[in-house]
Design a protein around this motif. Sequence first.
Motif, mmCIF file in Angstrom:
data_model
loop_
_atom_site.group_PDB
_atom_site.id
_atom_site.type_symbol
_atom_site.label_atom_id
_atom_site.label_comp_id
_atom_site.label_asym_id
_atom_site.label_seq_id
_atom_site.Cartn_x
_atom_site.Cartn_y
_atom_site.Cartn_z
ATOM 1 N N VAL A 116 29.563 19.468 69.988
ATOM 2 C CA VAL A 116 29.755 18.924 71.494
ATOM 3 C C VAL A 116 31.040 18.612 71.625
ATOM 4 O O VAL A 116 31.888 18.341 70.614
ATOM 5 C CB VAL A 116 28.784 17.540 71.899
ATOM 6 N N ALA A 117 31.745 18.975 72.741
ATOM 7 C CA ALA A 117 33.013 18.577 73.226
ATOM 8 C C ALA A 117 33.066 18.037 74.637
ATOM 9 O O ALA A 117 32.090 18.524 75.286
ATOM 10 C CB ALA A 117 34.002 19.755 73.041
ATOM 11 N N MET A 118 34.047 17.086 74.673
ATOM 12 C CA MET A 118 34.168 16.692 76.037
ATOM 13 C C MET A 118 35.499 16.867 76.857
ATOM 14 O O MET A 118 36.380 16.950 75.998
ATOM 15 C CB MET A 118 34.118 15.104 76.019
ATOM 16 N N ALA A 119 35.500 17.104 78.123
ATOM 17 C CA ALA A 119 36.769 17.361 78.700
ATOM 18 C C ALA A 119 37.664 16.238 78.743
ATOM 19 O O ALA A 119 37.149 14.905 78.582
ATOM 20 C CB ALA A 119 36.374 17.816 80.264
ATOM 21 N N ARG A 120 38.878 16.251 78.797
ATOM 22 C CA ARG A 120 40.030 15.497 78.705
ATOM 23 C C ARG A 120 39.952 14.449 79.787
ATOM 24 O O ARG A 120 40.207 13.098 79.679
ATOM 25 C CB ARG A 120 41.229 16.186 78.712
ATOM 26 N N ASP A 121 39.466 14.813 80.843
ATOM 27 C CA ASP A 121 39.214 13.956 82.176
ATOM 28 C C ASP A 121 37.973 13.080 81.908
ATOM 29 O O ASP A 121 37.598 12.208 82.816
ATOM 30 C CB ASP A 121 39.612 14.446 83.400
ATOM 31 N N GLY A 122 36.983 13.421 80.870
ATOM 32 C CA GLY A 122 35.735 12.908 80.934
ATOM 33 C C GLY A 122 34.685 13.321 81.789
ATOM 34 O O GLY A 122 33.700 12.723 81.932
ATOM 35 N N SER A 123 34.802 14.416 82.571
ATOM 36 C CA SER A 123 33.819 14.502 83.654
ATOM 37 C C SER A 123 32.851 15.599 83.311
ATOM 38 O O SER A 123 31.984 15.651 83.895
ATOM 39 C CB SER A 123 34.663 15.422 84.882
ATOM 40 N N PHE A 124 33.156 16.129 82.034
ATOM 41 C CA PHE A 124 31.754 17.194 81.581
ATOM 42 C C PHE A 124 31.964 17.240 80.090
ATOM 43 O O PHE A 124 32.827 16.850 79.397
ATOM 44 C CB PHE A 124 31.805 18.463 82.389
ATOM 45 N N ALA A 125 30.874 17.694 79.514
ATOM 46 C CA ALA A 125 30.601 17.903 78.035
ATOM 47 C C ALA A 125 30.123 19.225 77.873
ATOM 48 O O ALA A 125 29.300 19.717 78.737
ATOM 49 C CB ALA A 125 30.013 16.972 77.561
ATOM 50 N N ILE A 126 30.472 19.913 76.783
ATOM 51 C CA ILE A 126 29.654 21.136 76.278
ATOM 52 C C ILE A 126 28.952 20.981 75.052
ATOM 53 O O ILE A 126 29.662 20.357 74.041
ATOM 54 C CB ILE A 126 30.691 22.122 76.417
ATOM 55 N N VAL A 127 27.790 21.286 75.213
ATOM 56 C CA VAL A 127 26.760 21.440 73.871
ATOM 57 C C VAL A 127 26.391 22.706 73.363
ATOM 58 O O VAL A 127 25.931 23.402 74.308
ATOM 59 C CB VAL A 127 25.527 20.330 74.219
ATOM 60 N N THR A 128 26.314 22.732 72.053
ATOM 61 C CA THR A 128 26.113 24.160 71.559
ATOM 62 C C THR A 128 24.714 23.972 70.789
ATOM 63 O O THR A 128 24.412 22.821 70.211
ATOM 64 C CB THR A 128 27.097 24.728 70.487
ATOM 65 N N SER A 129 23.875 25.012 70.531
ATOM 66 C CA SER A 129 22.765 24.796 69.832
ATOM 67 C C SER A 129 22.524 26.055 68.780
ATOM 68 O O SER A 129 22.564 27.141 69.233
ATOM 69 C CB SER A 129 21.484 24.757 70.599
ATOM 70 N N ALA A 130 22.722 25.625 67.438
ATOM 71 C CA ALA A 130 22.902 26.730 66.360
ATOM 72 C C ALA A 130 21.220 27.260 66.051
ATOM 73 O O ALA A 130 21.183 28.158 65.435
ATOM 74 C CB ALA A 130 23.391 25.774 65.182
#
Length: 405
Positions: free
Chosen positions: A91-105
């Motif tokens: 999981v990673a979050m944008a620097r401005d905190g407005s969104f996150a990206i999640v992966t599924s292995a």
Amino acid sequence: MISGNDMESSSVMMIGRKGSWLAGAAGALIAAHAPAQIAVSVNDGKQPRAGESDFRARPDNLAVIDMRRYPPRVTGTVDVPGSMIGPPTSVAMARDGSFAIVTSAQKADPADPAKFVLDNKVSLIDLTDPTAPKLVQTVEAGDGASGVAINRAGTMALVAATGDGTISVFSIAARRLTLIDTLQLDKAPGPVDIALSPDGKTAVVTQRRGNAIWRLAIDGTKVTDTGVTFPTGVNPYGSVFSRDGRYAYSTNLQGRIPAEGAPPPRGGRIGTVTAIDLRTNRIAATVEVGPLPEHVALSADGRYLAVVVVNGSAASPTSPAYSPFGLLKVYRVNGATLTSVAEAQTGQWAQGATWSDDGRTLLLQSAASRQIEVYRFDGKALVRDPAATLTFDTRPAAITTALSR
């Protein structure tokens, strides 16, 4: 207190009040335009533990954790595909905190729900309202999609896929992901995590089944393999850049690369953290940290590195490698020099950790107990606060804030 006549004292008091009001107004203005300090935890609802007789599968989800106050609290959740398999950087979050990206292995096998198969899902979560996170898009990357990184501008994301050895390059606009390129790396070593330099021009990719890290170059949206690798240790797993971008720190699950022909060490291998000097393309230092270091997390000011060590706590209690606790260790960072400062025993099957912006609080994921443990750090000691523990009905698997990487 300032000495002098009453008139001078009165003037100082008036100036002080005015200064306090101005400082308060400025602080409020900054707060209005700054993202709230939140963490996001991806929790796996389908992953049993060996020997667990009462396990019941639940949907994977993402939980938003408010760290502006103490103790931290969960403000909202949303179901999203996720996975404990892979590093706690899925999981990673944008620097401005407005969104996150999640992966599924991985996901449950449609033909047999008791088994698992590789997954390739990448999801974008809108965090505009931390009390109501929204799943707005799910796309596909390579099989075994694991580590994910977002550039500082929030315009590009990279995903490492262990199953097919690819790096997927996504553009980001209006909180939408578009696959624009796929870089094919060697499949055999299994690229499992990817980290981006602060300037967005360099990426490092760890090899789950190899003994080295790849260095990639980034020019705009073009990502290329430089041909440079770093032999950091056995089974590199997770990584993070120093705040100035000169160094990368990576964990090696099985520790140092043994000399050719050397017998395996007694008692199992001791995992390590390696500091890579990206200016010289050399290994600058290696520090032994304990059995199976899962995660490295840098404090917002770059002064401290937290290392999550499984320490045999995920093993069966009948295994000779078993330990009833994991370890959370903190090191002071000075370039390539890592100096041990504090450590604490943690719950079992520890996954990821992340810092509060002020560096005084650490969240630690304990998958066995389905909890996030809360630790206080004063620069010298690391102390768990049991009363602040967050409990879930799914297993915490990956965690981040906007300043984690």
